[in-house]
Motif scaffolding. Structure first.
Motif, mmCIF file in Angstrom:
data_model
loop_
_atom_site.group_PDB
_atom_site.id
_atom_site.type_symbol
_atom_site.label_atom_id
_atom_site.label_comp_id
_atom_site.label_asym_id
_atom_site.label_seq_id
_atom_site.Cartn_x
_atom_site.Cartn_y
_atom_site.Cartn_z
ATOM 1 N N ARG A 235 -51.720 -41.487 -32.522
ATOM 2 C CA ARG A 235 -52.406 -40.227 -32.795
ATOM 3 C C ARG A 235 -51.965 -39.647 -34.138
ATOM 4 N N ARG A 236 -50.677 -39.751 -34.424
ATOM 5 C CA ARG A 236 -50.164 -39.201 -35.678
ATOM 6 C C ARG A 236 -50.655 -40.009 -36.882
ATOM 7 N N VAL A 237 -50.689 -41.327 -36.768
ATOM 8 C CA VAL A 237 -51.191 -42.164 -37.865
ATOM 9 C C VAL A 237 -52.669 -41.872 -38.108
ATOM 10 N N LEU A 238 -53.451 -41.746 -37.044
ATOM 11 C CA LEU A 238 -54.870 -41.421 -37.198
ATOM 12 C C LEU A 238 -55.046 -40.079 -37.894
ATOM 13 N N ASN A 248 -45.160 -49.326 -39.230
ATOM 14 C CA ASN A 248 -44.439 -49.977 -38.136
ATOM 15 C C ASN A 248 -43.998 -48.919 -37.132
ATOM 16 N N ILE A 249 -44.219 -49.210 -35.849
ATOM 17 C CA ILE A 249 -43.868 -48.275 -34.775
ATOM 18 C C ILE A 249 -42.874 -48.960 -33.853
ATOM 19 N N GLY A 250 -41.661 -48.433 -33.784
ATOM 20 C CA GLY A 250 -40.618 -49.014 -32.947
ATOM 21 C C GLY A 250 -39.871 -47.956 -32.173
ATOM 22 N N GLY A 251 -39.095 -48.430 -31.205
ATOM 23 C CA GLY A 251 -38.366 -47.499 -30.349
ATOM 24 C C GLY A 251 -36.904 -47.354 -30.679
ATOM 25 N N TRP A 252 -36.418 -48.112 -31.707
ATOM 26 C CA TRP A 252 -34.993 -48.127 -32.052
ATOM 27 C C TRP A 252 -34.156 -48.538 -30.843
ATOM 28 N N SER A 302 -38.571 -46.390 -39.986
ATOM 29 C CA SER A 302 -38.180 -45.252 -40.815
ATOM 30 C C SER A 302 -39.336 -44.706 -41.644
ATOM 31 N N ARG A 303 -40.309 -45.575 -42.004
ATOM 32 C CA ARG A 303 -41.411 -45.076 -42.825
ATOM 33 C C ARG A 303 -42.242 -44.030 -42.080
ATOM 34 N N ILE A 304 -42.631 -44.327 -40.841
ATOM 35 C CA ILE A 304 -43.456 -43.379 -40.098
ATOM 36 C C ILE A 304 -42.680 -42.087 -39.818
ATOM 37 N N ALA A 305 -41.361 -42.210 -39.672
ATOM 38 C CA ALA A 305 -40.537 -41.011 -39.500
ATOM 39 C C ALA A 305 -40.497 -40.193 -40.786
ATOM 40 N N GLU A 307 -42.583 -40.331 -43.559
ATOM 41 C CA GLU A 307 -43.844 -39.887 -44.144
ATOM 42 C C GLU A 307 -44.698 -39.060 -43.184
ATOM 43 N N LEU A 308 -44.623 -39.348 -41.888
ATOM 44 C CA LEU A 308 -45.498 -38.680 -40.924
ATOM 45 C C LEU A 308 -44.741 -37.845 -39.907
ATOM 46 N N GLY A 309 -43.404 -37.876 -39.967
ATOM 47 C CA GLY A 309 -42.601 -37.031 -39.082
ATOM 48 C C GLY A 309 -42.598 -37.458 -37.631
ATOM 49 N N TRP A 310 -42.874 -38.748 -37.360
ATOM 50 C CA TRP A 310 -42.877 -39.214 -35.971
ATOM 51 C C TRP A 310 -41.588 -39.944 -35.629
ATOM 52 N N LYS A 311 -41.100 -39.711 -34.422
ATOM 53 C CA LYS A 311 -40.014 -40.509 -33.861
ATOM 54 C C LYS A 311 -40.188 -40.549 -32.351
ATOM 55 N N PRO A 312 -39.653 -41.589 -31.682
ATOM 56 C CA PRO A 312 -39.841 -41.699 -30.232
ATOM 57 C C PRO A 312 -39.112 -40.589 -29.484
#
Length: 352
Positions: A235-238, A248-252, A302-305, A307-312
Motif C-alpha cells: 500500500r505504501r509503495v503504491l 525490497n520488502i523484508g521482515g529483518w 533499508s531503502r523502503i524504510a 524513502e517511504l518510511g515503512w518498516k514491519p
C-alpha cells in the motif's frame, strides 16, 4: 478503483482484506482459481459492494481489455503467479505460462489502456508488480543481504520465471514509459497460507500427528515477513513509490528452517499441547534435500524504510504466534483446502 490479479491466493487475499479495512476504494479481483486460489479466504466480504470477483486468467487478453475498459482502474496490482518451488521443479511449464506469458499479456493490455487515458489520469496511473527475493539467487553465510542493486541469479524454474517477469516490467517502463513499480519480498507467512509451504505445512501436520519434513540439514536460511506487514508495504509503495523503481520488502528476520520449525513447535506446545505431554518437536524428521536448494536469502529493506518510511510491525515471534492461533481457530478452512489431490501431492513430495 483498483484492479488486482491473483488475489484469491494467500498474499493477494490478505491484501484485499487489508485494503478494504483501510479504505473504501473498490477493488476488482481477477483470479483464475487454480489449486491455491480460494474464495473462502474472502468469505467475510460476501455482499460487500466494494469487492468484485472475476474468475479469469491474466493470459486472457480479451478479458483484460474488457475489465480495464469497463472499470477504468487508477492502478493495476499484479499478484498472479505460480509460486511454489517444488511444483516448479516437477512441472515448470505452468510457471512459464503464468509468470512470463501471463505477465507479458497483462502488461500489453495495461499499456493499451494507459495510452488512451486522459493526461491527468495517465500521469496518476500505476502498475505494481509483486515479486520475490528468490530472483537474486542464493547468499553465502557471510554475504550482505540483497539490495535492489543485487544482480539477478535465479536458481529454480520458479525464480527464473519471476526474474523474467521482473525484466519485462522493467522493459515496459524504459521502452514505453508505463509507470511501473516492482516489489521483491522475502518469505511470507500468516493466515490463509496454502499448506504446502513450510510454516502452514508444519502447523497442519503437527496437529494431525504426522511427521514434520525438513529438507536436508534444515540450515537453509530465509528472511521471514508477516503477510500483514507485506500488505502495508505494498500500500505504501503504491501510494508514494517512484515509477520505474524497485523496493525490497523484508521482515529483518533471518531464520534457519529448522529453527523456524522448532519455534513453531514450541508455540504449539503452549497454545495447544499434545495429549501425551510430549513436544511437537518430536515429530520433526529430515528428508532428502530438493534439487538446487538455495542456501540463504536475506533482504535489505533499508531503502523502503529510508524513502517511504515503512518498516514491519511484527517480530517473527509475534507474527508466528498470530499465525499459529489463526490455524487453531480455523480447522474447517484447513479441512476444506486439504483435498484428496493435495494429500496425493504431499505423498509424492515427501514420501508419505
Amino acid at each position: 478503483m483498483i484492479l488486482t490479479t491473483g488475489t484469491a491466493g494467500f498474499i493477494g487475499s490478505n491484501f484485499i482484506l487489508d485494503w478494504l479495512a483501510s479504505t473504501d476504494e473498490p477493488v476488482i479481483n481477477l483470479d483464475a482459481l487454480t489449486y491455491a486460489g480460494n474464495l473462502e479466504n474472502l468469505a467475510t466480504l460476501q455482499g460487500d459492494a466494494r469487492h468484485t470477483f472475476v474468475q479469469g486468467d491474466i493470459g486472457d487478453s480479451a478479458l483484460l481489455q474488457r475489465l480495464l475498459a469497463q472499470h477504468r482502474p487508477r492502478a493495476v496490482l499484479n499478484f498472479a503467479a505460480e509460486s511454489h518451488v517444488d511444483r516448479s521443479i516437477a512441472g515448470p511449464e505452468a510457471f512459464i505460462q503464468t509468470n512470463v506469458m501471463g505477465t507479458f499479456r497483462l502488461l500489453e493490455a495495461v499499456r493499451a489502456y494507459w495510452n488512451d487515458l486522459p493526461p491527468d489520469e495517465k500521469s496518476a496511473f500505476r502498475f505494481l508488480h509483486v515479486s520475490t527475493d528468490e530472483v537474486y539467487g542464493s547468499l553465502g553465510a557471510q554475504d550482505a543481504p540483497f539490495t535492489e542493486q543485487h544482480r539477478y541469479e535465479p536458481n529454480s524454474p520458479y525464480s527464473a520465471s519471476k526474474a523474467a517477469s521482473d525484466h519485462l516490467v522493467r522493459a515496459w517502463f524504459h521502452t514505453y514509459g508505463l509507470p511501473v513499480l516492482t516489489t521483491n519480498c522475502s518469505n511470507n507467512y500468516g493466515p490463509y497460507h496454502f499448506p504446502e509451504k513450510l510454516i502452514p505445512l508444519c502447523i497442519t501436520r503437527a496437529l494431525s500427528g504426522a511427521a514434520l519434513p525438513i529438507y536436508g540439514d534444515g540450515q537453509q536460511i530465509r528472511d521471514w515477513l508477516y503477510v500483514g506487514d507485506h500488505c502495508s508495504a505494498i500500500r505504501r509503495v503504491l501510494q508514494a513509490g517512484t515509477p520505474g523503481e524497485v523496493y525490497n520488502i523484508g521482515g529483518w528476520n533471518e531464520k534457519a528452517n529448522l529453527d523456524v520449525v522448532r519455534t513453531l513447535c514450541a508455540t504449539l506446545d503452549k497454545l495447544q499441547p499434545r495429549a501425551d505431554g510430549a513436544s511437537y518437536a518430536t515429530q520433526i524428521t529430515f528428508v532428502p534435500d530438493r534439487p538446487g536448494h538455495d542456501r540463504r536469502y536475506a533482504i535489505d529493506a533499508s531503502r523502503i524504510a529510508r524513502e517511504l518510511g515503512w518498516k514491519p510491525a511484527e517480530t517473527f515471534e509475534t507474527g508466528l504466534r498470530k499465525t499459529v492461533q489463526w490455524y487453531l481457530d480455523h480447522p474447517q478452512w484447513v479441512a476444506n483446502v486439504t483435498s484428496g489431490a493435495y494429500r496425493q501431492w504431499l505423498g509424492q513430495q515427501y514420501g508419505g
